[in-house]
Design a protein around this motif. Structure first.
Motif, mmCIF file in Angstrom:
data_model
loop_
_atom_site.group_PDB
_atom_site.id
_atom_site.type_symbol
_atom_site.label_atom_id
_atom_site.label_comp_id
_atom_site.label_asym_id
_atom_site.label_seq_id
_atom_site.Cartn_x
_atom_site.Cartn_y
_atom_site.Cartn_z
ATOM 1 N N UNK A 408 0.844 -1.198 0.000
ATOM 2 C CA UNK A 408 0.000 0.000 0.000
ATOM 3 C C UNK A 408 0.881 1.250 0.000
ATOM 4 N N UNK A 409 1.897 1.245 0.853
ATOM 5 C CA UNK A 409 2.741 2.433 0.984
ATOM 6 C C UNK A 409 3.525 2.718 -0.296
ATOM 7 N N UNK A 410 3.931 1.671 -1.000
ATOM 8 C CA UNK A 410 4.632 1.884 -2.275
ATOM 9 C C UNK A 410 3.735 2.605 -3.272
ATOM 10 N N UNK A 411 2.481 2.181 -3.344
ATOM 11 C CA UNK A 411 1.554 2.841 -4.264
ATOM 12 C C UNK A 411 1.310 4.279 -3.813
ATOM 13 N N UNK A 412 1.111 4.482 -2.522
ATOM 14 C CA UNK A 412 0.909 5.827 -1.996
ATOM 15 C C UNK A 412 2.079 6.734 -2.354
ATOM 16 N N UNK A 413 3.283 6.241 -2.119
ATOM 17 C CA UNK A 413 4.483 7.036 -2.365
ATOM 18 C C UNK A 413 4.619 7.385 -3.847
ATOM 19 N N UNK A 414 4.348 6.403 -4.705
ATOM 20 C CA UNK A 414 4.492 6.642 -6.142
ATOM 21 C C UNK A 414 3.500 7.698 -6.622
ATOM 22 N N UNK A 415 2.271 7.631 -6.144
ATOM 23 C CA UNK A 415 1.257 8.588 -6.570
ATOM 24 C C UNK A 415 1.500 9.955 -5.939
ATOM 25 N N UNK A 416 1.832 9.982 -4.654
ATOM 26 C CA UNK A 416 1.996 11.249 -3.958
ATOM 27 C C UNK A 416 3.265 11.974 -4.300
ATOM 28 N N UNK A 529 -5.550 -3.331 -15.726
ATOM 29 C CA UNK A 529 -4.862 -2.424 -16.649
ATOM 30 C C UNK A 529 -5.844 -1.802 -17.639
ATOM 31 N N UNK A 530 -6.733 -2.614 -18.174
ATOM 32 C CA UNK A 530 -7.651 -2.117 -19.189
ATOM 33 C C UNK A 530 -8.702 -1.179 -18.588
ATOM 34 N N UNK A 531 -9.070 -1.408 -17.330
ATOM 35 C CA UNK A 531 -9.982 -0.475 -16.664
ATOM 36 C C UNK A 531 -9.327 0.893 -16.535
ATOM 37 N N UNK A 532 -8.056 0.897 -16.200
ATOM 38 C CA UNK A 532 -7.361 2.167 -16.007
ATOM 39 C C UNK A 532 -7.128 2.871 -17.343
ATOM 40 N N UNK A 533 -6.759 2.117 -18.353
ATOM 41 C CA UNK A 533 -6.558 2.759 -19.658
ATOM 42 C C UNK A 533 -7.869 3.317 -20.197
ATOM 43 N N UNK A 534 -8.984 2.622 -19.924
ATOM 44 C CA UNK A 534 -10.280 3.128 -20.359
ATOM 45 C C UNK A 534 -10.622 4.424 -19.630
ATOM 46 N N UNK A 566 -3.054 11.329 -11.973
ATOM 47 C CA UNK A 566 -3.047 10.174 -11.065
ATOM 48 C C UNK A 566 -3.124 8.867 -11.847
ATOM 49 N N UNK A 567 -4.012 8.830 -12.839
ATOM 50 C CA UNK A 567 -4.142 7.634 -13.662
ATOM 51 C C UNK A 567 -2.831 7.338 -14.374
ATOM 52 N N UNK A 568 -2.172 8.386 -14.897
ATOM 53 C CA UNK A 568 -0.889 8.188 -15.578
ATOM 54 C C UNK A 568 0.161 7.622 -14.623
ATOM 55 N N UNK A 569 0.166 8.118 -13.395
ATOM 56 C CA UNK A 569 1.119 7.611 -12.408
ATOM 57 C C UNK A 569 0.835 6.150 -12.068
ATOM 58 N N UNK A 570 -0.438 5.823 -11.950
ATOM 59 C CA UNK A 570 -0.789 4.432 -11.660
ATOM 60 C C UNK A 570 -0.371 3.508 -12.796
ATOM 61 N N UNK A 572 2.106 3.991 -14.867
ATOM 62 C CA UNK A 572 3.565 3.863 -14.811
ATOM 63 C C UNK A 572 3.981 2.894 -13.712
ATOM 64 N N UNK A 573 3.305 2.980 -12.573
ATOM 65 C CA UNK A 573 3.606 2.068 -11.463
ATOM 66 C C UNK A 573 3.337 0.620 -11.862
ATOM 67 N N UNK A 574 2.210 0.380 -12.513
ATOM 68 C CA UNK A 574 1.853 -0.978 -12.913
ATOM 69 C C UNK A 574 2.848 -1.543 -13.918
ATOM 70 N N UNK A 575 3.305 -0.710 -14.843
ATOM 71 C CA UNK A 575 4.310 -1.176 -15.800
ATOM 72 C C UNK A 575 5.620 -1.508 -15.097
ATOM 73 N N UNK A 576 5.981 -0.636 -14.140
ATOM 74 C CA UNK A 576 7.237 -0.848 -13.412
ATOM 75 C C UNK A 576 7.202 -2.130 -12.588
#
Length: 614
Positions: A408-416, A529-534, A566-570, A572-576
């Motif tokens: 959870x904290x990794x996602x928080x940090x990446x977005x914030x 992934x497809x939900x987010x890209x949509x 935020x969506x773009x950051x998410x 990028x995180x998912x790809x990483x």
């Protein structure tokens, strides 16, 4: 137990019409009449109508040095009263239409000047003449016992006297129930030129305070007392717009509230029955919520916040127990043993029924939910620190909770870190608006939460108001367990285009859930992934359309752009973290290998060319 009544208008009600009304209400509710010998009803009309009457104000006998614990206990009792009356028909609790201050002040001021049949002129004189106040308070105190318990009922002018009296009562006297009816005590005109009544409420001396009004009662002008007095809790009843004490007290619900103290009965005996009964999924979800909230409380570092959180949680747990007891009265045998323990004041052990895959989504949601809604208390990092404890309670290793918290904290940090949507805020059903899935993908604003229940951003306990929801609560995992964002509810919409929501908290949670599952070597939802890209496409299309004519810094555009970032950051995180679909991950890996191969070939060719030149 003595019943004390402080009268209002007229001659002090020597015929005790108020008692006839109360006994009528008690009879409707199936209770015996009150013994007249247990009644104390001081009369003070003559003091109000005789000029020159004066006495020194009685001493204040209640010293409120540190009332925090007493106030917390008082609020718990107030919640019990609201819950009790919430089951009653004909009683309005919260949310009744309030009359704005200006019209109220005008109506009540007019009544003071032009309606001598009502108490308001007497009330104003009482408020502005300190000697008269002293004489009336002394007269009432002389009639009261020095020790023991009383039920204090006060009507109209009597309610003003009673409020004034609370911190002057004999030290050995305790008010088990305080009921005011038809009170004008909130009228600004009455407080002009005098100290406000009861600046500090005596929480240790008074168990609870319920104020009843008919919104058609001109003396009250449809306004309660809670805005003026911190201890008051307002309820509305329909008695035809009357101001008579007899009409108020004959109302069955008011009589029942008085009878609850006058004729106490034991709580329903909760039985588990002879057959073993399994908790429903809804009941298990509520227990999980309670366990997590207790774990959070143990990890709150700030002592004051921890005390307030513990008390708020106790009040929430009272709601669950009240519903358990109500269910027991109708079901008798057939109650799950865990609920029996809960009703007896114990927190039962959690059943080990959640798979690790499902537990991840439950814990991610719980760690981001305000479990003591509607109270707001800063718990800092306590939810993360509670995750290992609750993982063990569910039958898993502490390391499982630690990994979930870290994910959870990794996602928080990446977005914030890069200026996306602020992270760390607590999930609630803010403003009654839920976030749901719009069609197969994306998010949309929906109707109020009540339309489709607890599938939105609410915790189990937040949904438990008067009447409870045991047996009707959706699993908390509904938020983080579905393929799109929260829950699909196409029926919520009446048609027309659906506007995407820029507040992407739900998607942030979804990414956290799937990343936590991947960290624990569990199967995760690659289709996210497809939900987010949509959603990215929906947001971009909306931004492009609005930007043509809107102001460059339009609030709506800014909100949509924050969501887009935020969506773009998410993404990028998912790809990483290789959280995308396997075919996308494989394609990316093939592309990376091809790029690396081409890069190595170019480097080799460059070396050969340099060698040949040499």
């Amino acid at each position: 137990m003595r019943v004390v009544f402080l009268h209002g208008l007229g001659d002090g009600d020597p015929e005790r019409g108020w008692l006839d009304g109360l006994n009528s209400g008690l009879a409707k509710a199936g209770h015996p009449s009150i013994d007249p010998h247990s009644i104390i009803a001081p009369r003070y009309r003559s003091l109000l109508e005789t000029f020159g009457i004066s006495a020194k104000l009685p001493p204040v006998t209640y010293k409120s040095k540190d009332d925090l614990d007493a106030r917390l206990a008082f609020e718990r009792r107030q919640a019990a009263v609201q819950r009790f009356l919430g089951y009653e028909s004909g009683v309005g609790t919260f949310g009744f239409a309030r009359v704005p201050d200006a019209p109220v002040a005008f109506v009540q001021q007019a009544a003071i000047k032009a309606m001598p049949l009502f108490d308001l002129p007497h009330v104003k004189r009482y408020m502005q003449n300190e000697g008269l106040r002293g004489a009336i308070l002394k007269n009432v105190l002389d009639d009261l016992p020095a020790t023991g318990e009383i039920i204090l009922i006060a009507h109209s002018l009597g309610s003003v006297v009673a409020i004034d009296l609370l911190d002057n009562l004999h030290p050995g006297l305790h008010v088990r129930r305080f009921v005011t009816i038809g009170s004008p005590a909130s009228a600004k005109a009455l407080h002009a030129g005098s100290d406000r009544l009861l600046k500090r409420f005596p929480y240790k001396r008074v168990d609870d305070w319920s104020n009843f009004l008919d919104t058609g009662d001109k003396v009250t002008a449809g306004r309660g007392l809670a805005a003026t007095f911190q201890g008051a809790q307002d309820f509305t009843v329909d008695i035809g717009g009357s101001h008579e004490s007899k009409k108020y007290l004959s109302h069955a619900s008011i009589a029942k509230l008085i009878a609850q103290t006058l004729y106490p009965i034991n709580s329903v005996a909760v039985r588990g029955g002879g057959l073993a009964v399994r908790l429903t999924d809804n009941e298990a979800a509520i227990l999980l919520t309670l366990h997590f909230a207790h774990a959070v409380q143990r990890h709150i570092k700030d002592e004051d916040a921890a005390v307030r959180y513990s008390s708020a949680l106790t009040a929430q747990q009272d709601e669950v127990v009240a519903q358990v007891e109500m269910d027991s009265g109708t079901r008798g045998a057939g109650m799950a043993q865990e609920l029996v323990e809960l009703a007896r004041g114990d927190l039962p052990r959690l059943p080990h029924r959640w798979s690790l895959h499902d537990a991840v989504s439950e814990l991610v949601v719980l760690s981001h939910t305000n479990l003591v809604e509607p109270y707001e208390i800063n718990v800092d990092r306590a939810p993360k620190e509670a995750l290992p404890d609750i993982a063990v309670a569910l039958g898993f290793q502490r390391s499982t909770g630690i990994k979930i918290g870290n994910a959870i904290e990794e996602v928080q940090t990446h977005v914030g870190r890069k200026g996306g949507l602020p992270w760390g805020r607590v999930l609630t059903a803010a403003a009654g608006v839920a976030i749901i899935a719009a069609g197969p993908v994306g998010l949309a604003l929906a109707a109020p939460v009540g339309v489709f229940g607890a599938a939105a951003l609410t915790s189990g306990l937040a949904a438990l108001g008067p009447g409870g929801m045991v047996g009707g609560l959706a699993m908390l995992g509904g938020l983080a367990g579905t393929g799109a964002a929260v829950a699909t509810s196409a029926a919520t919409f009446s048609g027309g285009p659906v506007e995407p929501v820029a507040d992407s908290n739900a998607l942030v949670l979804r990414v956290a859930v799937e990343y936590a599952r991947k960290s624990l070597d569990l199967e995760y939802d690659e289709s996210l992934w497809y939900s987010i890209t949509e959603l990215e496409s929906q947001l971009s299309a909306r931004i492009n359309r609005l930007a043509v004519y809107s102001d460059p810094k339009s609030p709506k555009l800014e909100t949509l752009r924050v969501g887009q970032r935020t969506v773009a950051l998410l993404m990028a995180f998912m790809l990483d973290k290789n959280l995308g679909p396997s075919e996308l991950v494989s394609a990316e890996a093939d592309t990376n290998r091809a790029v690396e191969k081409e890069s190595r070939t170019m480097e080799e060719n460059a070396r050969k060319a340099a060698w040949n030149r040499d």
